[in-house]
Design a protein around this motif. Structure first.
Motif, PDB file in Angstrom:
ATOM      1  N   TRP A 298      -4.485 -11.681   3.457  1.00  0.00           N
ATOM      2  CA  TRP A 298      -5.162 -10.403   3.650  1.00  0.00           C
ATOM      3  C   TRP A 298      -6.621 -10.606   3.249  1.00  0.00           C
ATOM      4  O   TRP A 298      -7.108  -9.983   2.304  1.00  0.00           O
TER       5      TRP A 298
ATOM      6  N   ALA B 170       0.971 -10.331   1.262  1.00  0.00           N
ATOM      7  CA  ALA B 170       0.536 -10.932   2.531  1.00  0.00           C
ATOM      8  C   ALA B 170       1.580 -11.883   3.108  1.00  0.00           C
ATOM      9  O   ALA B 170       1.759 -11.940   4.322  1.00  0.00           O
TER      10      ALA B 170
ATOM     11  N   GLN C  72      -5.954  -5.886   3.546  1.00  0.00           N
ATOM     12  CA  GLN C  72      -4.962  -5.265   2.665  1.00  0.00           C
ATOM     13  C   GLN C  72      -4.758  -3.823   3.115  1.00  0.00           C
ATOM     14  O   GLN C  72      -5.691  -3.036   3.104  1.00  0.00           O
TER      15      GLN C  72
END
Lengths: 339, 356
Positions: free
Chosen positions: A238, A172, A157
């Motif tokens: 992520w 994502a 992230q």
């Protein structure tokens, strides 16, 4: 003649990498016209670092008639910045994803086409050695007809505006679908026809810390069907924690009638543990052919030819992203092209 | 049947002498008080081969075998499981049966009913539970070491199990790669995470050219996503997995977990070396599985794989096949109650529901 390049925003720091690559090109290849950024302080800082000028207005910078502009603004601003370039007759290389909606991507493609300026989507994966060799081997029939495969573009992230869907357009699925979708379209020479997406929201600690009360997709497994029947999956999550050895990966496993190929694009690496890294950390030493996507942009502008990675490539990848979100909402597969 | 203890000499009868029979019979050899006593196979030469290795008797019929042993171990193609389970149960023998339990739920139900009625154990060979890497993965997840699980990948690929025309390539009989390889991972997810809410799948099936391939996506109402790659289209056997959770990540690739490689100089092509990789264990997973089954038969411990669980793995595999065939999301209703409560217990708090 030097190719004159402007930079529209350093919101995405890939702009820095490409600027540095351009500085290493033979003397006289590239000349920086200047930098404009919605964050003027960042424009000034980057201008100082790269030895060029900061501009307070995008139009003032584009009025200097650069040959091309690198757009690395927040995803939702790509459209506005690209349209300004088209209007000023300036060629565009836009950070991926090209846009946060198919409508925006289409508007960008059309504006650049009408203005007669090249539009490139920054899909650098195509320029790495393992990807180029994989394409050569597929084209030579080494693994026969590709039946399908499993792919991942995991990440960590990234924080900042990436965690704010008003600026990023999404999490994502927006960030990490498009590289692999583009690689597969390029490797196979075919389009996707159906998308199913299993999507998770606020699943990882880093997202939870970054989003506050917002809800953001940070886990996704896409099932992708291609014209001709090949079937693929793509994990765009992520899911790498801070403690992991690297930011993420780009992996492609292809199963063909005559063979299997497994590519781990950034596997050319060292493993380093030190009091500086605090953990086992990967140091990648992969390189890009001919200055990668940045080199391709410069050649495109100098030679006045269409780019090998186009705005339409960006549009097609954006279409898969939009279909994935729609699929997650419906809980059903979604057919492409989107109606 | 009455409980048996370690001092009894337990005679095993092998029904079917194919590939997996080799792993089972090797395991019996290492267990005190147990011996492979009889082998029956439609192909007598195959039976003869295994029997000769273990000093067992080759039987001319299933009935002859059942009359001479204490335990029936069924290592036959899936469509033959039910009739042999029924015959063994009717003879009052505990049954060990290779996975999958059956190709249909009707077969599974009938097999379970036959063994329940005869009061004999029915022990299905979901051997992956005895692989240390897979039980460690389960421990890590259930112990909360990666936080709430989010995205799990399970990969189990192998080359074509036989030429076109082999029974494996009769899809109605075998269920293809999903019933052969994915069934292990489906059992693992049920064992570890409980029953998913839905399944989606894509696949490629071409029996004439001996290719079968499936990509399966399982989703739980808690938000967990599991992705399985199942294949009969690869160059050889390989497994790998990865589980990412809110607080961590765990990954494994069989190809990386090779602690010993011995290369023989000059033994390879062109005078080069030939490498023999090994991952030695004090006890092979097949050994651990068979020893557990024997302890269950001797009433020394409870079965770690219940017939209901074996049935549920088949149920999930059938949902996967339906999803792949119809390119649609298959929702799973509630289990028929065959799963013991203990395996549903979660030490880990599960993630947020989908926001819609």
């Amino acid at each position: 003649m030097s190719v004159k390049i402007a930079f529209l925003s350093f919101a995405h720091m890939h702009a820095n990498g490409w600027a540095r690559q351009m500085l290493t090109m033979p003397k006289g290849t590239v000349e920086f016209t200047g930098i404009w950024d919605r964050d003027l302080a960042r424009a000034k800082k980057m201008a100082k670092a790269l030895g060029t000028k900061a501009f307070a207005s995008r139009e003032a910078l584009l009025a200097k008639k650069p040959h091309g502009a690198v757009i690395c603004s927040e995803n939702v601003n790509h459209r506005e910045d690209a349209l300004a370039c088209a209007q000023a007759g300036v060629g565009v290389m836009c950070e991926k994803p090209l846009a946060t909606s198919v409508a925006d991507a289409r508007a960008m493609v059309e504006a650049c086409r009408n203005a007669g300026v090249p539009l490139m989507t920054a899909f650098p994966c195509r320029f790495y050695g393992p990807a180029l060799r994989l394409k050569e081997q597929i084209d030579a029939g080494e693994i026969g007809e590709v039946l399908g495969g499993v792919t991942t573009n995991h990440g960590r992230q990234p924080g900042s505006w990436f965690a704010n869907p008003k600026l990023s357009g999404g999490g994502a699925v927006t960030d990490h679908t498009v590289h692999i979708v583009d690689l597969l379209r390029w490797l196979m020479g075919r389009e996707f026809k159906r998308v199913y997406a299993a999507v998770g929201y606020n699943r990882f600690k880093l997202t939870r810390k970054a989003v506050g009360k917002r809800v953001l997709d940070d886990a996704g497994v896409l099932s992708l069907e291609m014209d001709g029947g090949a079937v693929f999956s793509l994990d765009c999550s992520w899911s790498r924690p801070e403690e992991y050895s690297t930011w993420g990966d780009a992996k492609v496993e292809l199963v063909g009638t005559k063979g299997v190929a497994r590519m781990d694009l950034f596997r050319q690496r060292l493993l380093l543990a030190s009091s500086g890294t605090k953990r086992l950390a990967e140091r990648c030493w992969a390189d890009e052919k001919d200055f990668g996507i940045a080199g391709e942009f410069i050649r495109t502008l100098r030679e006045g030819r269409p780019p090998s990675v186009s705005g339409v490539d960006g549009l097609r990848a954006t279409e898969v992203v939009e279909a994935a979100y729609r699929s997650a909402q419906l809980g059903e597969p979604v057919a492409l092209p989107l109606s | 049947m009455a409980g048996r203890n370690a001092s009894d000499n337990l005679k095993i009868g092998l029904i079917g002498a194919g590939m997996i029979a080799g792993a089972h019979s090797a395991a019996y050899k290492n267990i005190p008080g147990v011996r492979l006593a009889a082998v029956w196979d439609a192909d007598a030469s195959r039976a003869q081969k295994i029997a000769a290795q273990h000093g067992a008797k080759v039987c001319a019929s299933r009935e002859e075998l059942l009359g001479n042993v204490d335990v029936a171990d069924i290592c036959l193609p899936t469509p033959f499981h039910l009739e042999n389970i029924r015959a063994a149960a009717a003879a009052g023998l505990p049954v060990i049966c290779e996975k999958p339990l059956g190709r249909t739920l009707a077969d599974c139900d009938a097999a379970i009913e036959a063994c329940t009625k005869a009061k004999v154990p029915l022990l299905v060979g979901h051997v992956v539970r005895f692989f240390p890497e897979y039980s460690a993965l389960r421990d890590i997840i259930q112990g909360g070491q990666i936080g709430e699980p989010a995205v799990i990948h399970l990969r189990r690929v192998v080359c074509s199990p036989g030429p076109a025309g082999a029974w494996y390539w009769n899809f109605e009989a075998s269920g293809g790669c999903v019933f052969d390889t994915a069934i292990h991972d489906l059992d693992w997810v049920l064992w570890t995470l409980g029953r998913p809410a839905s399944v989606y799948g894509l696949g490629h099936r071409d029996p004439a050219n001996t290719r079968d391939y499936a990509l399966l996506t399982l989703q739980w109402s808690s938000g967990i996503i599991a992705h399985l790659q199942s294949s009969w289209s690869h160059d050889g056997f390989a497994t790998s997995f990865e589980a990412a959770g809110s607080e961590g990540l765990v990954e494994y690739d069989m190809e990386d977990a090779v602690p010993l490689k011995v290369a023989k100089i000059g033994a390879g092509a062109g005078g080069g070396g030939k490498v023999v990789p090994e991952s030695p264990l004090a006890k092979s997973p097949y050994q651990a599985e068979i020893e557990h089954f024997i302890r269950v038969i001797r009433e020394e411990e409870k079965a770690r794989i219940t017939p209901g669980e074996a049935r549920e793995a088949v149920e999930l595999a059938l949902a996967c096949l339906e999803a792949v065939a119809d390119r649609k999301v298959v929702k799973l209703g509630k289990s028929k109650g065959s799963r013991p409560k203990a395996t549903e217990k979660k030490k880990v708090k599960l993630g947020a529901e989908h926001p819609e």
